[in-house]
Design a protein around this motif. Structure first.
Motif, PDB file in Angstrom:
ATOM      1  N   GLY A 192       1.001  -0.910   0.296  1.00 44.65           N
ATOM      2  CA  GLY A 192      -0.528   0.302  -0.085  1.00 44.65           C
ATOM      3  C   GLY A 192       0.862   1.583   0.079  1.00 44.65           C
ATOM      4  O   GLY A 192       2.264   1.482   0.038  1.00 44.65           O
ATOM      5  N   ASP A 193      -0.223   2.428  -0.067  1.00 51.72           N
ATOM      6  CA  ASP A 193       0.953   4.078  -0.205  1.00 51.72           C
ATOM      7  C   ASP A 193       1.682   4.021   1.231  1.00 51.72           C
ATOM      8  O   ASP A 193       1.254   3.546   2.812  1.00 51.72           O
ATOM      9  CB  ASP A 193      -0.150   4.971  -0.018  1.00 51.72           C
ATOM     10  N   ARG A 194       2.423   3.768   0.698  1.00 51.92           N
ATOM     11  CA  ARG A 194       4.561   4.485   1.815  1.00 51.92           C
ATOM     12  C   ARG A 194       4.478   3.595   2.526  1.00 51.92           C
ATOM     13  O   ARG A 194       5.254   3.276   3.415  1.00 51.92           O
ATOM     14  CB  ARG A 194       3.835   5.262   2.612  1.00 51.92           C
ATOM     15  N   GLY A 195       4.151   2.051   1.648  1.00 51.58           N
ATOM     16  CA  GLY A 195       4.737   1.420   2.672  1.00 51.58           C
ATOM     17  C   GLY A 195       5.965   0.284   1.928  1.00 51.58           C
ATOM     18  O   GLY A 195       5.427  -1.212   3.005  1.00 51.58           O
ATOM     19  N   TRP A 196       6.531   0.614   1.305  1.00 55.48           N
ATOM     20  CA  TRP A 196       6.975   0.348   0.612  1.00 55.48           C
ATOM     21  C   TRP A 196       8.919   1.046   0.486  1.00 55.48           C
ATOM     22  O   TRP A 196       8.502   1.994   0.716  1.00 55.48           O
ATOM     23  CB  TRP A 196       7.112  -0.634  -0.709  1.00 55.48           C
ATOM     24  N   THR A 197       9.495   0.619  -0.110  1.00 56.90           N
ATOM     25  CA  THR A 197      10.811   1.457  -0.452  1.00 56.90           C
ATOM     26  C   THR A 197      11.327   1.342  -1.656  1.00 56.90           C
ATOM     27  O   THR A 197      11.517   0.174  -2.414  1.00 56.90           O
ATOM     28  CB  THR A 197      12.200   1.490   0.514  1.00 56.90           C
ATOM     29  N   LEU A 198      12.221   2.055  -2.820  1.00 57.98           N
ATOM     30  CA  LEU A 198      12.404   1.914  -3.811  1.00 57.98           C
ATOM     31  C   LEU A 198      14.469   1.996  -3.647  1.00 57.98           C
ATOM     32  O   LEU A 198      14.411   3.259  -3.180  1.00 57.98           O
ATOM     33  CB  LEU A 198      12.162   2.771  -5.141  1.00 57.98           C
ATOM     34  N   ILE A 199      14.973   1.045  -4.411  1.00 59.99           N
ATOM     35  CA  ILE A 199      16.427   1.437  -3.919  1.00 59.99           C
ATOM     36  C   ILE A 199      16.970   1.433  -5.123  1.00 59.99           C
ATOM     37  O   ILE A 199      16.662   1.065  -6.426  1.00 59.99           O
ATOM     38  CB  ILE A 199      17.491  -0.063  -3.143  1.00 59.99           C
ATOM     39  N   ASP A 200      17.539   3.187  -5.684  1.00 59.15           N
ATOM     40  CA  ASP A 200      18.022   3.134  -7.101  1.00 59.15           C
ATOM     41  C   ASP A 200      16.926   3.789  -8.155  1.00 59.15           C
ATOM     42  O   ASP A 200      15.818   2.665  -7.714  1.00 59.15           O
ATOM     43  CB  ASP A 200      18.949   2.340  -7.194  1.00 59.15           C
ATOM     44  N   ALA A 201      17.028   4.574  -9.326  1.00 54.28           N
ATOM     45  CA  ALA A 201      15.676   4.450 -10.024  1.00 54.28           C
ATOM     46  C   ALA A 201      16.569   4.561 -11.075  1.00 54.28           C
ATOM     47  O   ALA A 201      16.055   5.535 -11.585  1.00 54.28           O
ATOM     48  CB  ALA A 201      16.052   6.120  -9.423  1.00 54.28           C
TER      49      ALA A 201
END
Length: 295
Positions: free
Chosen positions: A48-57
């Motif tokens: 859900g919203d704000r429940g995960w993390t992106l590593i590198d873009a």
């Protein structure tokens, strides 16, 4: 061509492409290959919203693919709690400006990497003479100019914790870049290595396409401090990881990974470091300012 440490094919983490367009590493860690680089997503399905993390873009042009994974894996309009950058080279920050702005999300990085991320400094020029291969020869064409996410940029906490990723800690692994970090989860010994070492010959276009299992030092043409790079590999080998995902190449696991990583650390000067090159005798470092160029 760059030398490497061969790895038994059984060490390769092979999972089919999921419905969300990713490959699974662990239940809460998946990755997507974007041409020459991996983008990593941390969080359980349906987070859900704000429940995960992106590593590198990723690279330029990868925004739609990243957003599609976010929607399909985590839920409609699911924004990350954070973007964590292992470092700021062009193939790891390609769409970070757009995503940080559109998602209104903090971007976390090592403070030594900040000048490359707030628009104030460019990277040192690449060295196309090292490593051989098409990717190395083309390196003078790669973007060096900084991105500017200063409105969202945050320094990683001094206590080593990783915001929005409980149980993980960051480890400073300079050499390829002065502020590069790896991410480590002790509970299951999972390593996100950035480009401290990679599992393909990134200098070779053929190897980048085929991606046979092997371990290399950091991509040669953008590495600016070889002494520091060797120390960083030794630090990561000492962790004895059960599995590792790097910025380039496929993830590896098990005893064969650890054996190859120790061999790379022990023989780094012979296996990974070029015999000559722009930064072999004259490294670019943060301490004397030589790592930071006028944009």
């Amino acid at each position: 061509m760059a030398q490497q440490v061969p790895v038994d094919a059984t060490a390769q983490i092979e999972t089919p492409l999921g419905a969300d367009g990713t490959h699974t590493i662990t239940e809460d860690l998946v990755y997507q290959r974007h041409a020459i680089v991996n983008v990593i997503f941390h969080g359980p399905p349906g987070a859900g919203d704000r429940g995960w993390t992106l590593i590198d873009a990723g690279i330029m042009g990868s925004k739609s693919a990243i957003r599609k994974v976010a929607e399909q894996r985590f839920g409609p309009n699911a924004r990350p709690a954070a973007i964590v950058l292992t470092h700021g080279h062009f193939d790891h920050v390609g769409v970070v400006e757009d995503l940080a702005r559109e998602w209104d999300v903090p971007v976390w990085a090592h403070p030594l990497e900040r000048p490359y991320l707030d628009g104030s400094a460019s990277y040192p020029p690449p060295d196309p003479s090292v490593g051989g291969g098409l990717m190395a020869r083309l390196s003078p064409l790669y973007p060096l100019a900084p991105v500017d996410v200063s409105a969202h940029l945050r320094d990683l906490p001094e206590d080593g914790s990783v915001p929005s990723m409980p149980g993980w800690r960051w480890i400073h692994v300079p050499g390829h870049s002065v502020g590069q970090v790896a991410l480590w989860r002790e509970a299951d010994r999972t390593l996100i290595a950035g480009d401290a070492f990679v599992t393909t010959a990134q200098e070779s276009a053929y190897a980048v396409i085929v991606q046979e299992p092997e371990i290399h030092g950091p991509p040669m043409y953008l590495t600016t401090d070889w002494e520091a790079a060797g120390r960083s590999v030794a630090i990561l080998a000492a962790l004895e990881p059960e599995r590792a995902i790097t910025g380039h190449g496929r993830p590896l696991e098990g005893p064969a990974l650890r054996e190859a990583l120790h061999l790379l650390a022990d023989r780094f000067d012979a296996v990974a470091m070029p015999r000559q090159g722009m930064y072999v005798d004259e490294p670019a470092r943060a301490e004397d300012g030589s790592a930071y160029k006028e944009p």
